[in-house]
Write a protein that holds these residues in place. Structure first.
Motif, PDB file in Angstrom:
ATOM      1  N   HIS A 188      60.719  47.155  39.918  1.00 47.97           N
ATOM      2  CA  HIS A 188      59.465  46.693  40.529  1.00 47.97           C
ATOM      3  C   HIS A 188      58.653  47.644  40.494  1.00 47.97           C
ATOM      4  O   HIS A 188      58.977  48.788  40.925  1.00 47.97           O
ATOM      5  N   SER A 189      57.459  47.287  40.164  1.00 48.93           N
ATOM      6  CA  SER A 189      56.114  48.465  40.330  1.00 48.93           C
ATOM      7  C   SER A 189      55.380  47.725  41.202  1.00 48.93           C
ATOM      8  O   SER A 189      54.913  46.850  41.344  1.00 48.93           O
ATOM      9  N   TRP A 190      54.938  48.714  42.139  1.00 50.92           N
ATOM     10  CA  TRP A 190      54.032  48.430  43.115  1.00 50.92           C
ATOM     11  C   TRP A 190      52.476  48.761  42.611  1.00 50.92           C
ATOM     12  O   TRP A 190      51.473  47.971  43.001  1.00 50.92           O
ATOM     13  N   ASN A 191      52.272  49.282  41.455  1.00 52.65           N
ATOM     14  CA  ASN A 191      50.993  49.697  40.784  1.00 52.65           C
ATOM     15  C   ASN A 191      50.689  48.644  40.129  1.00 52.65           C
ATOM     16  O   ASN A 191      50.427  48.826  38.975  1.00 52.65           O
TER      17      ASN A 191
ATOM     18  N   GLY B   6      52.744  44.539  44.485  1.00 46.96           N
ATOM     19  CA  GLY B   6      53.866  44.742  43.399  1.00 46.96           C
ATOM     20  C   GLY B   6      54.088  43.593  42.549  1.00 46.96           C
ATOM     21  O   GLY B   6      53.415  42.454  43.007  1.00 46.96           O
ATOM     22  N   ASP B   7      54.828  43.860  41.507  1.00 47.40           N
ATOM     23  CA  ASP B   7      54.842  42.819  40.442  1.00 47.40           C
ATOM     24  C   ASP B   7      55.510  41.540  40.938  1.00 47.40           C
ATOM     25  O   ASP B   7      55.606  40.528  40.194  1.00 47.40           O
TER      26      ASP B   7
ATOM     27  N   ASP C 285      60.131  51.177  41.806  1.00 47.28           N
ATOM     28  CA  ASP C 285      60.597  50.428  42.924  1.00 47.28           C
ATOM     29  C   ASP C 285      61.690  49.487  42.604  1.00 47.28           C
ATOM     30  O   ASP C 285      62.128  49.106  41.271  1.00 47.28           O
TER      31      ASP C 285
ATOM     32  N   SER D  31      59.871  40.740  38.039  1.00 46.79           N
ATOM     33  CA  SER D  31      60.220  42.130  37.842  1.00 46.79           C
ATOM     34  C   SER D  31      60.493  42.464  36.193  1.00 46.79           C
ATOM     35  O   SER D  31      60.892  41.657  35.471  1.00 46.79           O
TER      36      SER D  31
END
Lengths: 413, 318
Positions: free
Chosen positions: A140-143, A265-266, A298, A338
């Protein structure tokens, strides 16, 4: 009460046990309770039950903090669940050190996990001193910024590609009757959003110096100050209903075009999917939101606490193997929003946002290692408190917040 | 505690010097029975309360993380605790919340009890209505309060839709006012049970007192305030203690309504303790906070014990 039930169950299973190979129940604690998350976790449950024999017993506990607390307390109390969700990083380091987890090394060697799980920062979360202690299930990316395209059209401005552009567009959004910046007031959401703003301001190299090396010059430096100032500016574009709002209710404001953009996040993509929205038409996913884009690694891992019953242990290993299966990975991650932990999965189902994420993660220069890998839960919690306080209390100055930030980084263990 | 009373009786008998001889012979056996009977209770009390509390206090001087350990680090946990904004805010909040809800609960509880005491029709119905909040989980009532105070779907929005555009009622949305929202919910939750206890106290007052007051021509409100109220000491103390224990461990109401927010403006000590010994895996810090929570209570108990001891000493000297 629980004990009575389990005693009865034990007696019953003892009576039945003589006739057949016993099916094991594996209780799984997780915090996937929103619509998109439920769709994802039911992939796991369905696939596990379909293997035959054993059962997935679902224990969903709302809120990551609550679910992790329940797991830790139950392990300490001698009633460990069969499997439990954590975030990759230091949340479970003491469970490994205390010898409370099932060692998955034999299974991982047999299936060659090290060969296909990528990038390295994901497998490192589970591979400690050459032994596997957990299963990474997604990246997972928070960005990400999630923007409502109709909302920006209504305001007559372009969808931004970074935070400066967003702040420039925010007044127009407000004039058009749209909440410019959607955020839920829970501390992890606020702190997570700040982490994104901070990464955009610092760049990856300085970010690593900050969290990994605890470089206090960076912590007290101008980039961090700029991030805090940007964060304060974002606040004035949020709505008054944000206090205590869930992340998915907040995402829903973007889904229904009431709000312009949310930093989340995604996993938010799962909510758009459940609502039947199309990327590029109904909503935009903005990586970063920064130029150049970054992704964090993440995600979620499952660990398997040691059990006294060998039947359950057998079922635990079966579950671990199922979770990294390429077919299951494709179905699960597509529902979850994700990215899969391996490259060789069939991603024909993937939508544009996931493809975008996968293209960014190909270049290691874009990968930001999750801060939770370097700082422990205690420090993360202190940062959550700090950013929640700063967000809610306008009388706290930027300098004040930065001084406290430096102090927390200084004493971090 | 039952074993203390007969011992006192025996003492009185012995002092007055008229102990019956056959009672004396039965006594060793009766004592044994009493000791046997109370042993489990004493063991539990010592084991659960005293030993656990001692461990909690000890661990607050260590750097225990997930697993408690014995690495003594002095007062470091306390220094960190009292340097922490969130803890200071929590302590201020508990005092504010405690004093406000205690005052309002006691005053309204008594007024409601007086109201119920007027031989009104449908007393049972009213009593059930007032007691109902206490019977429900704070998580449920807290959530309902949160919805009612939500600026986008609660009372504020409803009234605005009726035409009053400028109407503002969303205490939970802002850090400065959120605690008042909690106090409101706390009063609603606790006032019913206070009323029930006070009502029982009122009913326990001898009817002769009322007759005497009437004969003397004292107005009813003065009778309630200056004659009946002082006679209900037991009921008042019970209600007070019940409220106080509820306040010091207030947790679920806050979790349901604000989760300690906005920001950290409605944090409470109990949340701090629980979060540190669970998700933040810092048992040492959590125990330091728990010890600080125990501190005022310990002082109260010590003061009470001191007063009792002095009273007894005075009795003896007389």
């Amino acid at each position: 009460m629980k004990r009575v039930v389990s005693v009865v169950a034990l007696c019953a299973s003892a009576l039945l046990g003589s006739t057949a190979v016993r099916a094991a129940d594996v209780e799984v604690i997780h915090w996937w309770t929103s619509g998109g998350e439920q769709a994802a976790v039911s992939v796991f449950a369905r696939e596990f039950d379909a293997l035959g024999g054993d059962n997935w017993v679902d224990t969903a506990i709302a809120g990551g903090e609550n679910a992790r607390s329940a797991t830790l307390q139950r392990i300490l109390g001698g009633d460990p669940p069969g499997a439990a969700q954590f975030n990759p990083g230091r949340q479970y380091e003491e469970l490994i050190a205390g010898g409370m987890l099932l060692d998955l090394t034999d299974l991982a060697t047999k299936e060659n996990w090290a060969g296909f799980i990528r990038p390295a920062s994901i497998s490192e979360a589970c591979l400690v001193d050459g032994r596997w202690w957990c299963v990474p299930v997604n990246i997972h990316s928070w960005n990400w910024g999630w923007a409502s395209i109709p909302a920006f059209e209504k305001a007559g401005v372009d969808v931004p590609s970074n935070l400066d552009e967003f702040l420039a567009a925010a007044p127009k959004l407000k004039e058009a009757g749209v909440i410019p910046f959607a955020i839920g007031g829970e501390s992890w959401q606020i702190s997570g959003a700040f982490g994104v703003v901070l990464t955009a301001a610092l760049g990856l190299e300085k970010r690593e110096q900050l969290f990994k090396d605890r470089n206090l010059e960076v912590a007290g430096g101008p980039e961090v100050k700029k991030a805090i100032e940007t964060f304060r500016s974002l606040k004035q574009w949020s709505d008054e209903g944000s206090a205590g709002r869930n992340w998915n209710d907040t995402t829903n404001l973007v889904v229904t075009d009431q709000a312009g953009m949310q930093i989340m996040g995604d996993w938010a993509r799962g909510e758009f999917g459940v609502a039947g929205e199309k990327p590029g038409v109904d909503y935009a996913c903005i990586p970063g939101p920064s130029t150049p884009p970054t992704v964090t690694t993440d995600g979620d891992i499952f660990l398997f606490p040691k059990q006294s019953d060998p039947e359950v242990e057998r079922a635990q290993l079966k579950m671990a193997s199922m979770m990294v299966n390429p077919q299951v990975q494709a179905l699960f991650n597509n529902a979850k929003g994700s990215m899969p932990i391996r490259d060789d999965v069939d991603m024909s189902l993937a939508d544009d946002c996931m493809k975008l994420g996968l293209s960014i993660i190909k270049d290691p220069a874009n990968i930001a290692i999750a801060a939770g890998r370097w700082i422990n839960n205690d420090t993360t919690g202190q940062l959550n408190d700090l950013w929640a306080q700063f967000w809610a209390d306008d009388s706290m100055t930027v300098e004040d917040a930065q001084a406290k930030f430096v102090e927390i980084i200084k004493v971090a263990e | 505690m039952a074993h203390i009373a007969p011992a006192k009786d025996d003492l009185a008998v012995a002092v007055s010097g008229v102990a019956a001889p056959d009672r004396d012979r039965r006594r060793p056996f009766a004592k044994l029975q009493a000791v046997l009977g109370t042993t489990p209770m004493i063991a539990t009390a010592v084991g659960v309360f005293v030993i656990c509390i001692l461990f909690s206090v000890w661990w607050s001087f260590t750097n225990s993380k997930l697993f408690p350990n014995n690495n003594f680090i002095g007062l470091a946990q306390y220094n960190r605790l009292w340097a922490n904004d969130r803890w200071i805010i929590s302590v201020n909040n508990i005092w504010f919340f405690g004093i406000m809800s205690m005052t309002f609960n006691m005053v309204f509880g008594y007024l409601l009890a007086v109201f119920m005491d007027q031989r009104i029709k449908q007393e049972d119905l009213f009593r059930s209505i007032f007691l109902y909040p206490f019977a429900m989980s704070s998580i449920v009532t807290g959530l309902v309060w949160q919805w009612m105070m939500d600026p986008n779907l609660g009372i504020q929005e409803t009234v605005r839709n009726l035409g009053w555009e400028g109407f503002n009622f969303a205490p939970l949305a802002r850090g400065e006012t959120a605690i008042y929202g909690l106090v409101l919910a706390g009063i609603w939750n606790g006032v019913g049970v206070t009323m029930a206890i006070m009502l029982a106290g009122l009913r326990g007052v001898d009817a002769e007192i009322w007759k005497a007051a009437k004969v003397d021509g004292i107005p009813a409100w003065r009778t309630y305030l200056f004659i009946v109220l002082p006679m209900m000491k037991g009921a008042i103390v019970t209600a007070f203690i019940l409220q106080a224990t509820g306040i010091i461990r207030v947790f679920d109401l806050v979790i349901a309504m604000t989760q300690g927010g906005p920001g950290i403006s409605t944090q409470m000590p109990a949340i701090y303790v629980i979060q540190h010994i669970t998700d933040r895996v810092n048992v040492g810090q959590g125990m330091a906070a728990a010890t600080m929570m125990l501190f005022p209570i310990a002082i109260l108990i010590a003061v009470r014990a001191l007063l009792e001891w002095r009273a007894r000493a005075r009795e003896k000297s007389v």
